[in-house]
Write a protein that holds these residues in place. Structure first.
Motif: not given
Lengths: 425, 295
Positions: A197, A248-249, A252-253, A399-400, A402-404
């Motif tokens: 983010k 990412p875990a 990512a946030a 995030q989309k 890198s993580a989703a």
């Protein structure tokens, strides 16, 4: 009976057939020379030094102006949007002078919040760095005096780089392999703490690749985040959010603060951090074991354009003490107090000469000054940027990818559509 | 009883105070909500910097044409359904348990439940986050899974938030049903026992039908609460999770509309939510009436 009720209801509906609008913060024409001047400043994690400097300014101001008191309120950055919206809707609860973030400027000006400033009579103003003053300008009119400027550069751990016998990256392309190498050698460390983010950490990658958030097209902005160059930058940044660099875990946030926090905690070998983070890193486990270099660009020797963040001081449109408000702004935002704020908080001054002076005395500032001088970029200056910001379009995009598990093309296209919808509304 | 002329008027006079309160507290806000939803109403319009534009149903067509709205709506319905079923199951089970244990055990259960009930949503969510923290959380410590992020994966995050929601809303169901079970006259149960009814038979044919009015209340309450959940999602998934994949309708409305100063669009989401809840409630009541329950 029924008729009466229907008539009453009908009349009520007709009478109030539009949502409320406040009278607005139109200039009152009043210009009191005494009384209470209300000032809003942002609260800080460590507010003490800031408060001390502000108190000094108030004492000086009150001594120079008989019958004037200055009331300062410290407001939370998190809830600033609500506070300022309320102030614009109800001038009675609004301050006369306020500190605010430069990315919020366009929205606040469109909301009718701030008055145009006349810097012509203020001799110090000619030394304000033009590029920084631009962040306080909408459509050629100045609404905010830059109080301090924030730019980000690359922090790295000297002890680890020495131990692994590696050099700080010379180009953007080198960052990912380098970070991978560090994590491979030290699995407890993040190669680089890159937040999913962390918009202002990611945008230099986009800008360095020749991309941009949006481009001006006539009176409107059109998103450029799905251009080939922008996508190359997005790819390069999101590549860092991988299990072999910054899982990412875990990452990512994270926004900017959380990303720097990992570096402070000694859990990351590199991070993109601001000059405003320097004091807090010096008070952490990474103290004395780090150095800063400008974030490199595409080619060796180049510097990736940084985001010109920072805060402005402005005078509210509805103020009943315009002259006093302007005088206080020129005192607090002037050279003497910018110097004091630098000593107290490490805030980078916005006057060219003051900046040179503190840079000479503080060599640690060099990478930040270099970054600033290499040219900075800014978010689109449109009231609709606040909307893009509130809807978290850029963080969602990062995030989309890198993580989703979305591919860059689809995610960038969706973000561009969202932005264009906001720009055209 | 035959009605006389004038009775209606007197009844109306008696009801006026209640009616005024209802109109003031419910009618007017809903009227404003509907009104605002028909306009392009942003910060500029609120502070009088720009003229009002009447959009008619414009906000609604924008909303209904948005694929993301439908995705979030589906997510909200699923999330609420899990929470409602979970709350009812846990609440009922514990209510039954409470009727069968000793006083001290019941008191402990009630105190614990009331504690959960009384905890403010923000505080409760934050405490749960601490417990489930990836690096320092108690849960990871006990399970030996240090470093596992409970808020990263979409479904794990939803599960965690659902557990928190159930935790803070089951006490209402438990207390209500416990009172209901206690209020069933002993003679009725005794008669069932004398007729040779098994425990299961007593539960399904005697206790459940008698509890029905209470179950209706707690179910409708739970549906409304869980459909409107905001705090838990907002706090625990940091405003809607990674890339917004844990958004529910209320958080979505806040982020897309209110934080972005699109009050007109936000109001239309509010109206849609209200209408949906009214439909759900009406359908539920209708289904109950069909099955022969006098309401």
């Amino acid at each position: 009976m029924r008729f009466v009720v229907a008539a009453v209801v009908g009349a009520a509906v007709l009478a109030g057939c539009a949502p409320v609008q406040s009278g607005g913060t139109a200039p009152t024409g009043v210009d009191e020379q005494t009384g209470q001047l209300r000032v809003w400043l942002f609260d800080e994690v460590n507010r003490g030094p800031k408060e001390a400097v502000v108190k000094e300014a108030i004492t000086e101001f009150q001594q120079a102006h008989q019958g004037v008191t200055v009331d300062v309120q410290y407001i939370q950055v998190q809830t600033r949007a609500e506070r300022f919206k309320a102030a614009f809707s109800d001038p009675k609860s609004a301050p006369d002078v306020a500190e605010f973030g430069n990315t919020d400027l366009a929205g606040y000006v469109a909301g009718g919040g701030f008055a145009e400033l006349d810097l012509g009579q203020w001799s110090e103003s000619k030394d304000l760095l033009p590029e920084v003053l631009d962040t306080g300008t909408v459509d050629g009119k100045v609404y905010g005096v830059p109080w301090y400027v924030g730019v980000r550069a690359l922090y790295y751990r000297t002890d680890i780089f020495q131990e692994l016998n590696i050099q700080p990256p010379a180009t953007l392309d080198e960052i990912a392999p380098l970070a991978r190498k560090i994590r491979a050698a030290k699995p407890d460390l993040l190669g680089i703490s890159a937040g999913g983010k962390y918009t202002y950490g990611a945008m230099p990658f986009v800008w360095a690749n020749g991309g941009d958030i949006a481009k001006k097209d006539g009176d409107n902005y059109v998103s450029a985040i799905d251009s080939a160059e922008s996508k190359a930058g997005l790819k390069q940044y999101t590549e860092l959010l991988a299990d072999d660099i910054c899982p990412p875990a875990q990452c990512a946030a994270n926004g900017g603060d959380a990303s720097v926090e990992a570096f402070r905690a000694g859990k990351a070998a590199m991070v993109v951090g601001g000059d405003f983070n320097r004091k807090s890193v010096d008070a952490s486990t990474a103290a004395g074991k780090y150095a800063v270099v400008p974030l490199p660009g595409k080619k060796a020797g180049e510097i990736a354009p940084a985001f010109a963040g920072g805060n402005l001081l402005g005078v509210m449109k509805g103020s009943e003490r315009k002259t006093l408000a302007n005088q206080f702004l020129q005192l607090l935002g002037g050279k003497a107090y910018q110097r004091k704020m630098f000593d107290a908080m490490g805030n980078m001054p916005t006057f060219g000469d003051v900046q040179d002076e503190v840079a000479k005395a503080n060599p640690v500032l060099e990478p930040f000054i270099k970054t600033l001088n290499a040219g900075t970029k800014f978010v689109p200056v449109t009231p609709n940027w606040a909307k893009v910001d509130a809807q978290a379009v850029l963080p969602n995009l990062l995030q989309k990818i890198s993580a989703a598990g979305e591919d860059v093309d689809t995610a960038a296209k969706a973000a561009a559509d969202e932005m264009n919808a906001a720009f055209s509304s | 009883m035959p009605t006389r002329r004038g009775d209606g008027r007197i009844a109306f006079a008696y009801l006026t105070p209640a009616l005024l309160v209802l109109v003031g507290l419910m009618g007017y806000p809903i009227y404003q909500l509907v009104l605002i939803s028909l306009f392009d109403y942003g910060q500029e319009q609120v502070s009088g910097g720009a003229p009002l534009t009447f959009l008619g149903l414009g906000n609604y067509t924008t909303l209904l044409a948005n694929a993301r709205f439908w995705a979030v709506l589906g997510q909200t319905v699923g999330f609420a359904a899990v929470c409602v079923v979970g709350t009812l199951l846990v609440g009922t089970a514990l209510a039954v348990l409470a009727t069968r244990v000793r006083t001290w055990a019941r008191m402990t259960l009630f105190l614990a439940a009331l504690g959960a009930w009384a905890t403010p949503a923000v505080a409760g969510s934050t405490i749960w986050l601490f417990l489930f923290d990836a690096n320092f959380g108690f849960v990871n410590e006990v399970l030996g899974t240090t470093g596992f992020s409970w808020t990263y994966d979409k479904w794990v995050a939803f599960g965690l938030v659902a557990a928190q929601v159930i935790w803070c809303s089951f006490p209402f169901v438990m207390v209500t049903l416990y009172a209901g079970i206690k209020a069933i006259p002993g003679e009725v149960l005794e008669a069932a026992a004398l007729d040779g009814a098994s425990t299961t038979r007593t539960a399904t044919s005697v206790i459940l039908p008698l509890l029905r009015p209470l179950l209706i209340v707690v179910t409708i309450q739970s549906i409304i609460w869980d459909f409107k959940v905001f705090t838990q999602i907002y706090v625990m998934t940091n405003g809607g999770g990674i890339a917004g994949r844990n958004l529910v309708l209320n958080v979505y409305a806040y982020q897309q509309a209110f934080a972005a100063s699109e009050y007109g669009l936000g109001a239309s989401i509010g109206v849609v939510t209200t209408v949906l809840l009214l439909i759900v409630t009406a359908a539920y009541l209708r289904a109950l009436r069909r099955s022969g329950e006098a309401l």
